[in-house]
Motif scaffolding. Structure first.
Motif, PDB file in Angstrom:
ATOM      1  N   GLN A  50      40.409  42.980  46.511  1.00 26.95           N
ATOM      2  CA  GLN A  50      41.124  44.066  45.841  1.00 26.95           C
ATOM      3  C   GLN A  50      41.914  43.550  44.642  1.00 26.95           C
ATOM      4  O   GLN A  50      41.957  44.184  43.587  1.00 26.95           O
ATOM      5  N   ARG A  51      42.547  42.403  44.805  1.00 28.28           N
ATOM      6  CA  ARG A  51      43.320  41.840  43.691  1.00 28.28           C
ATOM      7  C   ARG A  51      42.409  41.405  42.550  1.00 28.28           C
ATOM      8  O   ARG A  51      42.786  41.497  41.380  1.00 28.28           O
ATOM      9  N   ALA A  52      41.215  40.927  42.899  1.00 32.48           N
ATOM     10  CA  ALA A  52      40.260  40.541  41.855  1.00 32.48           C
ATOM     11  C   ALA A  52      39.761  41.769  41.102  1.00 32.48           C
ATOM     12  O   ALA A  52      39.580  41.735  39.880  1.00 32.48           O
ATOM     13  N   LEU A  53      39.546  42.861  41.835  1.00 35.37           N
ATOM     14  CA  LEU A  53      39.058  44.094  41.214  1.00 35.37           C
ATOM     15  C   LEU A  53      40.160  44.837  40.471  1.00 35.37           C
ATOM     16  O   LEU A  53      39.885  45.593  39.534  1.00 35.37           O
ATOM     17  N   HIS A  54      41.409  44.651  40.912  1.00 36.35           N
ATOM     18  CA  HIS A  54      42.548  45.334  40.292  1.00 36.35           C
ATOM     19  C   HIS A  54      43.597  44.293  39.900  1.00 36.35           C
ATOM     20  O   HIS A  54      44.611  44.128  40.584  1.00 36.35           O
ATOM     21  N   PRO A  55      43.363  43.589  38.811  1.00 31.42           N
ATOM     22  CA  PRO A  55      44.305  42.543  38.394  1.00 31.42           C
ATOM     23  C   PRO A  55      45.629  43.145  37.945  1.00 31.42           C
ATOM     24  O   PRO A  55      45.703  44.322  37.577  1.00 31.42           O
ATOM     25  N   LEU A  56      46.663  42.337  37.999  1.00 33.57           N
ATOM     26  CA  LEU A  56      47.977  42.770  37.524  1.00 33.57           C
ATOM     27  C   LEU A  56      48.515  41.717  36.568  1.00 33.57           C
ATOM     28  O   LEU A  56      48.709  40.568  36.947  1.00 33.57           O
ATOM     29  N   ILE A 195      48.388  47.409  46.997  1.00 32.35           N
ATOM     30  CA  ILE A 195      48.159  45.969  46.861  1.00 32.35           C
ATOM     31  C   ILE A 195      49.445  45.221  46.518  1.00 32.35           C
ATOM     32  O   ILE A 195      49.779  44.206  47.135  1.00 32.35           O
ATOM     33  N   TYR A 196      50.167  45.734  45.525  1.00 29.12           N
ATOM     34  CA  TYR A 196      51.302  44.988  44.970  1.00 29.12           C
ATOM     35  C   TYR A 196      52.667  45.586  45.305  1.00 29.12           C
ATOM     36  O   TYR A 196      53.693  44.983  44.985  1.00 29.12           O
ATOM     37  N   GLY A 197      52.684  46.763  45.917  1.00 25.02           N
ATOM     38  CA  GLY A 197      53.945  47.446  46.177  1.00 25.02           C
ATOM     39  C   GLY A 197      54.228  48.451  45.077  1.00 25.02           C
ATOM     40  O   GLY A 197      53.882  48.225  43.915  1.00 25.02           O
ATOM     41  N   ASN A 199      56.823  49.162  43.582  1.00 19.02           N
ATOM     42  CA  ASN A 199      57.655  48.572  42.529  1.00 19.02           C
ATOM     43  C   ASN A 199      57.032  47.304  41.952  1.00 19.02           C
ATOM     44  O   ASN A 199      57.667  46.601  41.164  1.00 19.02           O
ATOM     45  N   LEU A 200      55.796  47.017  42.391  1.00 21.88           N
ATOM     46  CA  LEU A 200      55.059  45.825  41.940  1.00 21.88           C
ATOM     47  C   LEU A 200      55.891  44.567  42.148  1.00 21.88           C
ATOM     48  O   LEU A 200      55.928  43.671  41.307  1.00 21.88           O
ATOM     49  N   ASP A 201      56.556  44.515  43.305  1.00 17.66           N
ATOM     50  CA  ASP A 201      57.438  43.395  43.585  1.00 17.66           C
ATOM     51  C   ASP A 201      56.835  42.395  44.553  1.00 17.66           C
ATOM     52  O   ASP A 201      57.497  41.466  44.990  1.00 17.66           O
ATOM     53  N   ARG A 202      55.550  42.590  44.907  1.00 18.59           N
ATOM     54  CA  ARG A 202      54.882  41.588  45.731  1.00 18.59           C
ATOM     55  C   ARG A 202      54.303  40.509  44.845  1.00 18.59           C
ATOM     56  O   ARG A 202      54.094  40.707  43.647  1.00 18.59           O
ATOM     57  N   ASP A 203      54.009  39.361  45.460  1.00 25.72           N
ATOM     58  CA  ASP A 203      53.446  38.239  44.706  1.00 25.72           C
ATOM     59  C   ASP A 203      52.132  38.664  44.093  1.00 25.72           C
ATOM     60  O   ASP A 203      51.198  39.038  44.791  1.00 25.72           O
ATOM     61  N   ALA A 204      52.028  38.600  42.771  1.00 27.23           N
ATOM     62  CA  ALA A 204      50.822  39.057  42.073  1.00 27.23           C
ATOM     63  C   ALA A 204      49.738  38.007  42.048  1.00 27.23           C
ATOM     64  O   ALA A 204      48.653  38.251  41.562  1.00 27.23           O
ATOM     65  N   ARG A 205      50.008  36.830  42.560  1.00 28.49           N
ATOM     66  CA  ARG A 205      49.001  35.774  42.493  1.00 28.49           C
ATOM     67  C   ARG A 205      48.254  35.684  43.807  1.00 28.49           C
ATOM     68  O   ARG A 205      48.763  36.013  44.842  1.00 28.49           O
TER      69      ARG A 205
END
Length: 205
Positions: A50-56, A195-197, A199-205
């Motif tokens: 999911q992170r590979a398909l939806h990068p941040l 995926i990231y929360g 607030n996008l406060d989860r580790d994006a890596r």
């Protein structure tokens, strides 16, 4: 043969069968151990995919622009994904540029209304302008996210004309591209929040 000898012989046969049973079970026990060790890795695969398909990327700019305009960071991230797939240099055939695909004339409008200055082609400025415009559209359409997204994609005048015609939006949007855009942006927002929360406060890596 005496009873002692019979018991000894029987014991040897039992021991032999037990040893053979353990020998047969050994490969299965090894396989089970490998599977148990692999479970944490397997469970992480969907998240990795999911992170590979939806990068941040540009998450600091996204969080700052969202906070500045009272938006959920995942909402801004989802719009960026649909607009540009996080390519800061992409340009549309209509001249829209950057992460949030800001048109030159829209950048001028935003700058005059918001006071945001700088080159709209700069990623940070582009995100600030796009987030401000999303907030502006949400206010214009009484917080209706679908209408705001439709206007972001096709323009305020177009949405106003559809409303004047009495169309039920977003179902009644006559442009397939805009209907798909509204759906895809909302789904992308939900995916980024998952995926990231939000607030996008989860580790994006």
């Amino acid at each position: 043969m005496g009873m002692v000898g019979a018991r000894a012989k029987k014991g040897k046969r039992y021991y032999g069968r037990s040893r053979e049973r353990r020998r047969r079970l050994a490969p299965w026990l090894i396989l089970l151990a490998i599977l148990l060790l692999a479970v944490p890795v397997v469970l992480r695969v969907p998240d990795v995919v999911q992170r590979a398909l939806h990068p941040l990327r540009y998450e600091d700019q996204i969080r700052a622009a969202a906070a500045e305009n009272g938006l959920e960071p995942a909402f801004v991230a989802g719009v960026i994904y649909v607009e540009s797939r996080y390519d800061p240099d992409v340009r549309s055939s209509q001249g829209a540029y950057g992460l949030m695909q800001v048109l030159p004339q829209t950048a001028t409008f935003i700058s005059e209304r918001s006071g945001i200055t700088g080159d709209y082609r700069d990623p940070g400025t582009n995100v600030r302008m796009g987030a401000w415009y999303l907030s502006y559209l949400l206010g214009r359409y009484d917080g209706n996210e679908a209408l705001a997204l439709a206007a972001y994609n096709s323009g305020e005048g177009q949405v106003d004309s559809w409303l004047a015609e009495g169309r039920s939006l977003p179902e009644g949007i006559p442009f397939e591209e805009t209907r798909d855009y509204v759906t895809n942006a909302a789904e992308a927002r939900d995916t980024y929040a998952e995926i990231y929360g939000s607030n996008l406060d989860r580790d994006a890596r």
